[in-house]
Scaffold this motif. Sequence first.
Motif, PDB file in Angstrom:
ATOM      1  N   SER A  23      17.118 -17.961 -24.734  1.00 52.02           N
ATOM      2  CA  SER A  23      15.827 -17.681 -24.020  1.00 52.02           C
ATOM      3  C   SER A  23      15.452 -18.814 -22.895  1.00 52.02           C
ATOM      4  O   SER A  23      16.261 -19.831 -22.751  1.00 52.02           O
ATOM      5  N   PRO A  24      14.832 -18.380 -21.814  1.00 52.70           N
ATOM      6  CA  PRO A  24      14.343 -19.243 -20.704  1.00 52.70           C
ATOM      7  C   PRO A  24      13.994 -20.704 -21.283  1.00 52.70           C
ATOM      8  O   PRO A  24      14.248 -21.776 -20.721  1.00 52.70           O
ATOM      9  N   GLU A  25      13.087 -20.468 -22.223  1.00 49.83           N
ATOM     10  CA  GLU A  25      12.604 -21.754 -22.541  1.00 49.83           C
ATOM     11  C   GLU A  25      13.579 -22.999 -23.268  1.00 49.83           C
ATOM     12  O   GLU A  25      13.409 -24.059 -23.106  1.00 49.83           O
ATOM     13  N   SER A  26      14.261 -22.269 -23.992  1.00 49.36           N
ATOM     14  CA  SER A  26      15.695 -23.186 -24.456  1.00 49.36           C
ATOM     15  C   SER A  26      16.402 -23.718 -23.459  1.00 49.36           C
ATOM     16  O   SER A  26      17.013 -24.926 -23.440  1.00 49.36           O
ATOM     17  N   LYS A  27      16.646 -22.877 -22.401  1.00 47.75           N
ATOM     18  CA  LYS A  27      17.590 -23.607 -21.101  1.00 47.75           C
ATOM     19  C   LYS A  27      16.775 -24.675 -20.508  1.00 47.75           C
ATOM     20  O   LYS A  27      17.529 -25.694 -20.032  1.00 47.75           O
ATOM     21  N   ARG A  28      15.531 -24.664 -20.156  1.00 47.21           N
ATOM     22  CA  ARG A  28      14.776 -25.515 -19.658  1.00 47.21           C
ATOM     23  C   ARG A  28      14.674 -26.789 -20.535  1.00 47.21           C
ATOM     24  O   ARG A  28      14.872 -27.913 -19.782  1.00 47.21           O
ATOM     25  N   MET A  29      14.511 -26.800 -21.671  1.00 49.14           N
ATOM     26  CA  MET A  29      14.545 -27.984 -22.570  1.00 49.14           C
ATOM     27  C   MET A  29      16.102 -28.388 -22.461  1.00 49.14           C
ATOM     28  O   MET A  29      16.279 -29.731 -22.470  1.00 49.14           O
ATOM     29  N   TYR A  30      17.146 -27.604 -22.659  1.00 49.40           N
ATOM     30  CA  TYR A  30      18.539 -28.351 -22.523  1.00 49.40           C
ATOM     31  C   TYR A  30      18.738 -28.954 -21.043  1.00 49.40           C
ATOM     32  O   TYR A  30      19.140 -30.122 -21.213  1.00 49.40           O
ATOM     33  N   ASP A  31      18.018 -28.323 -19.929  1.00 46.21           N
ATOM     34  CA  ASP A  31      18.295 -29.051 -18.474  1.00 46.21           C
ATOM     35  C   ASP A  31      17.520 -30.274 -18.389  1.00 46.21           C
ATOM     36  O   ASP A  31      17.968 -31.316 -18.010  1.00 46.21           O
ATOM     37  N   LEU A  32      16.400 -30.369 -19.371  1.00 41.72           N
ATOM     38  CA  LEU A  32      15.551 -31.553 -19.403  1.00 41.72           C
ATOM     39  C   LEU A  32      16.238 -32.821 -20.072  1.00 41.72           C
ATOM     40  O   LEU A  32      16.431 -33.982 -19.724  1.00 41.72           O
ATOM     41  N   TRP A  33      16.985 -32.252 -21.206  1.00 36.41           N
ATOM     42  CA  TRP A  33      17.732 -33.333 -22.083  1.00 36.41           C
ATOM     43  C   TRP A  33      18.963 -33.830 -21.126  1.00 36.41           C
ATOM     44  O   TRP A  33      19.282 -35.252 -21.174  1.00 36.41           O
TER      45      TRP A  33
END
Length: 284
Positions: free
Chosen positions: A27-37
């Motif tokens: 999901s786009p949300e999971s990708k944003r959290m991953y990028d932040l990490w």
Amino acid sequence: MALLVLLTGCDVGQTFHGFGWPQGGISPESKRMYDLWIASCIAALAVGVFVWGLIFWCVVRYRKRGNALPVQTRYNMPMEFLYTIAPILIVSVLFYYTAIVQTDVDKLSKNPDVTVEVVAFKWNWQFNYRDGQGTEARTTASTLGTSEVIPVLVLPTNRSIRFEETSRDVIHSFWVPELLFKRDVMPGKIRNVFEVSSLDAEGAYVGRCAELCGSYHAFMNFELRVVSPEKYDQFLAAKQSGKSTQDALSAIGEQPYATTTQPFDTRRTQDNFNPDKVPARTGS
């Protein structure tokens, strides 16, 4: 700066296995959290390399040379300014981007394309497909898991999806690893609500309860089946016409039973699981 420029030229997350963060978000949300990490880890490494460099430079530059004491100073204004301001700047930047991503992940829309009510109970799941939001909405189709049948939650790609969670007994936790986060399922009148703006990859993904909820917590699995919007509409129509989840999945060319997990031998008996002598259902 040189380290940051170098790292931007490659897939840092894949190279370093996500720095411990799961990969493959759907999901786009999971990708944003991953990028932040990943960005936070790179920043931490850059600060770490700088600090380690200062430590080793001081060890070499100011190592003991004879018995004479080094020159004594009361303060070093540039150094004190650096180690006061630099941490404040680092924390501020991390807080800023964390707040942006968190706000985005928790954002709710007024009219999501799909609404699913997630009902958790000891020790299985029920998924209700709803025609609106909130407790006043009507359930148009439902999937119920049992000890013999893993419940399959069917959802479409490229549509916004709202999950409304509630529990019949204790606190559970709704977790699909590929969504890269967990959501507690609370008992009582609390409905934990969250959304994903879309699911980007078709496939079958295992789901679990991530909250220790009792004796058979480890057996409380389900499967998320992501299909095309056309197949989803056909599946929902088949369910609404009275077909079971397994028959509806077969009708759209999907495996009728879960493929990512299977029922466990729980060794349950009438004495420890079904004291009221209620016959176990076969799933729906």
